[in-house]
Motif scaffolding. Structure first.
Motif, PDB file in Angstrom:
ATOM      1  N   PHE A   1       0.917  -1.232  -0.009  1.00  0.00           N
ATOM      2  CA  PHE A   1       0.051  -0.137   0.040  1.00  0.00           C
ATOM      3  C   PHE A   1       0.891   1.274  -0.072  1.00  0.00           C
TER       4      PHE A   1
ATOM      5  N   ARG B   1      -6.589  -1.618  -5.165  1.00  0.00           N
ATOM      6  CA  ARG B   1      -8.059  -1.767  -5.356  1.00  0.00           C
ATOM      7  C   ARG B   1      -8.179  -3.060  -5.704  1.00  0.00           C
TER       8      ARG B   1
ATOM      9  N   TRP C   1     -13.187  -3.412  -3.121  1.00  0.00           N
ATOM     10  CA  TRP C   1     -12.234  -3.234  -1.936  1.00  0.00           C
ATOM     11  C   TRP C   1     -11.281  -2.478  -2.033  1.00  0.00           C
ATOM     12  N   GLN C   2     -11.094  -1.265  -1.207  1.00  0.00           N
ATOM     13  CA  GLN C   2     -10.101  -0.156  -1.208  1.00  0.00           C
ATOM     14  C   GLN C   2      -9.018  -0.237  -0.128  1.00  0.00           C
ATOM     15  N   GLY C   3      -7.842  -0.547  -0.480  1.00  0.00           N
ATOM     16  CA  GLY C   3      -7.046  -0.790   0.697  1.00  0.00           C
ATOM     17  C   GLY C   3      -6.390   0.610   1.088  1.00  0.00           C
ATOM     18  N   ASP C   4      -5.908   0.375   2.459  1.00  0.00           N
ATOM     19  CA  ASP C   4      -5.622   1.563   3.299  1.00  0.00           C
ATOM     20  C   ASP C   4      -4.271   1.283   3.973  1.00  0.00           C
TER      21      ASP C   4
ATOM     22  N   ARG D   1      -4.530   0.003   7.227  1.00  0.00           N
ATOM     23  CA  ARG D   1      -5.290  -1.428   7.156  1.00  0.00           C
ATOM     24  C   ARG D   1      -6.664  -0.988   7.563  1.00  0.00           C
TER      25      ARG D   1
ATOM     26  N   HIS E   1      -9.138  -0.800   5.662  1.00  0.00           N
ATOM     27  CA  HIS E   1      -9.709  -1.055   4.489  1.00  0.00           C
ATOM     28  C   HIS E   1     -11.255  -0.569   4.458  1.00  0.00           C
ATOM     29  N   THR E   2     -11.583  -0.139   3.252  1.00  0.00           N
ATOM     30  CA  THR E   2     -12.935   0.059   2.804  1.00  0.00           C
ATOM     31  C   THR E   2     -13.611  -0.982   1.984  1.00  0.00           C
ATOM     32  N   ARG E   3     -14.683  -1.775   2.459  1.00  0.00           N
ATOM     33  CA  ARG E   3     -15.164  -2.944   1.536  1.00  0.00           C
ATOM     34  C   ARG E   3     -16.492  -2.514   1.445  1.00  0.00           C
TER      35      ARG E   3
ATOM     36  N   PRO F   1     -13.359  -4.721   7.515  1.00  0.00           N
ATOM     37  CA  PRO F   1     -11.750  -5.137   6.804  1.00  0.00           C
ATOM     38  C   PRO F   1     -11.346  -6.647   6.922  1.00  0.00           C
TER      39      PRO F   1
END
Length: 221
Positions: free
Chosen positions: A14, A112, A193-196, A199, A201-203, A221
């Motif tokens: 990331f 993503r 799924w958008q990684g962060d 951690r 993360h947005t799902r 997440p």
């Protein structure tokens, strides 16, 4: 083994500037959001953004996965995600036995991921032939052999067979194998799924509800 473990744990994930994702602003149809993300990957210079992992299973439930190219994605009740394959191939045989598949897209620079799964429907001869004829001559020559995943004696045998098949393509540019099939995944679920980096993360998951409408829900997440 210890050195490899340490190397893997030390690899950065990331990295770089990651895009924002507001699930509340997502469209009602997952194909529309998928198209937005795909175009964003193209604009960001992600290599082969249309490549996806296609997972299938045989009659005994043994899974297989491979990377294929997405052919199209259409919204609406009759839409879905499309790919093509030879029906005599392993994936074609899997789909004959269990017409269900999962697709996974991963655009690493954007952190993503899109996951799609649902029943698979084969198209008729017309759309399947049109897809085959849109392939490059080399791709058509290989597909005409119909030998994918079978045992190969040596590379010289491969090259000789492909050369002969390519000559057939040159002689008959309209030649289409009857086994070539365009498949459509009619999604029952699609997850974005958008990684962060931290951690967080947005799902966002779309699930097909009764009557064909989509229901959206956030996932931990």
């Amino acid at each position: 083994m210890g050195d490899l473990r340490d190397l893997l744990r030390g690899l950065e994930v990331f990295a770089g500037d990651l895009p924002d994702f507001d699930p509340a602003a997502a469209p009602d149809d997952p194909v529309e959001l998928f198209t937005e993300w795909l175009l964003g990957a193209v604009a960001a210079g992600v290599r082969e953004p249309h490549a996806m992992t296609v997972s299938t299973a045989d009659a005994a439930g043994s899974p297989s996965a491979r990377v294929l190219i997405l052919k199209n994605a259409e919204p609406g009740p009759g839409g879905g995600w499309q790919f093509a394959a030879h029906r005599a191939s392993l994936k074609g045989r899997d789909l004959d036995q269990r017409p269900y598949a999962a697709l996974t897209f991963y655009w690493q620079p954007l952190a993503r991921q899109v996951r799609v799964r649902g029943p698979v429907e084969p198209a008729g001869p017309g759309p399947s032939a049109a897809d085959f004829l849109a392939r490059s001559p080399g791709a058509r020559a290989e597909a005409l052999l119909g030998r994918q995943s079978t045992v190969l004696a040596d590379l010289a045998t491969r090259d000789e067979a492909i050369a002969g098949s390519r000559a057939r393509v040159e002689e008959r540019p309209d030649l289409v194998p009857s086994e070539w099939t365009l498949y459509t995944v009619r999604a029952e679920e699609a997850e974005f799924w958008q990684g962060d980096r931290e951690r967080n993360h947005t799902r966002l998951r779309y699930r097909r509800a009764a009557g064909g409408a989509w229901r959206r829900e956030l996932l931990w997440p």
